[in-house]
Design an enzyme around this catalytic site. Sequence first.
Site, PDB file in Angstrom:
ATOM      1  N   ARG A 179       0.834  -1.203   0.000  1.00  0.00           N
ATOM      2  CA  ARG A 179       0.000   0.000   0.000  1.00  0.00           C
ATOM      3  C   ARG A 179       0.867   1.252   0.000  1.00  0.00           C
ATOM      4  NH1 ARG A 179      -3.934  -0.800   4.966  1.00  0.00           N
ATOM      5  NH2 ARG A 179      -4.636   1.294   4.347  1.00  0.00           N
ATOM      6  N   CYS A 238      -0.943   6.148   9.132  1.00  0.00           N
ATOM      7  CA  CYS A 238      -1.300   4.807   8.649  1.00  0.00           C
ATOM      8  C   CYS A 238      -2.513   4.952   7.753  1.00  0.00           C
ATOM      9  CB  CYS A 238      -1.558   3.849   9.816  1.00  0.00           C
ATOM     10  SG  CYS A 238      -2.934   4.332  10.887  1.00  0.00           S
TER      11      CYS A 238
END
Length: 279
Positions: A179, A238
Site C-alpha cells: 500500500r 497509517c
Amino acid sequence: MYNDFFVTPQWLNAHLFDANIIVLDASSPPPTAPYDCRQSYLQEHIPNAQFFHQDEIADKTCDLPHMLPSAETFSQAVGAMGIDNNTQVIIYAQNNLFSSPRAWWTFTTMGCKNVKILAGGIDAWKTAGFETQTGEVIPPAIKEFKATRKETNALNQKQVLDIVNEGKIQIIDARAAPRFLAQAPEPRPGLRMGHIPGSKNVPWDLLVENGEFKSPEQLKAIFAQQGVDIHAPSVTSCGSGMTAAVVLMALTLLGNTDVRLYDGSWAEWGQDNGLPIEP
C-alpha cells in the site's frame, strides 16, 4: 521500561477485582478484514471487562473513522464506565495489538495517567488458563473524569502539510509495504494510492509478535533497517490513525518523547483533494 506500559495476564488476574481497576476491550477491526468486534466481545471477554468502542467514542462531526473525540465526549463516555482520573485502566484487544495502542494513545492524550495494556491480549489471558465471560457487563457507579486533552498529540492535515513542506521532521507510515508503494489498492474506496511525500515505511506488524512488542533490540534493528532515526522528532501515520499508534508506542518504548500522530492519516490525505503524494 515495558512494565510502565504493560501488565501480564498473571498480574491482571491477581488484581482483576480490585476496586480501582477497570478493564476495557478496545478491539477494532482492520479495514482489510472487517468483523463485528462488539459481537466478538459479547461472545467472550475477560470477566468484568467493558467494551470501549473506538468508532463510537470519537469525533462524529466528520466522516473519517475513529477520530479523536472531544474532551467532553470522552469524559462522559468513560465516566459512564466508572472511570475517574485515579482509576487504573487496563486495555486489551482481540487482535494482536492492532487496536489497543490507539486506545492507550487516546487515554493518554486525554490526560489519563493510569493506563496500561494487557500484554498478549485476550489470547495470552486464555493461554494462561484464566476464565472468560459472555454477555453484557453492568458498569460500576458513574464517576467523573476530567479530560485535559493534549492538543499537540494529534496533528491535522494542515500541520502535516507544513511538516512535508519544511522537510525537517520524519514521517513514518505504518501501512503494509504494498500500500505504501502504491502496489496494492487501498481497502477504503475512493482513496488514491501512494504515500505522503518523504515518509518512511515501518509496517506495524513488523514490530509485534503474539500480541506484544518485540524486544527493544529487535525494535531498534527494524527501525534502523527502515531508515528511521528513533531519537528524532516524528509523526506517525497509517490508513486511518489506528496502527499509527503502534509505531508511536514502539518509539515511546524506546525513549522518544517527541512523537505525534496524524489523526486523519491516509483516509484523509489519500482523498482526491490535491494534496501531494508519492508512489
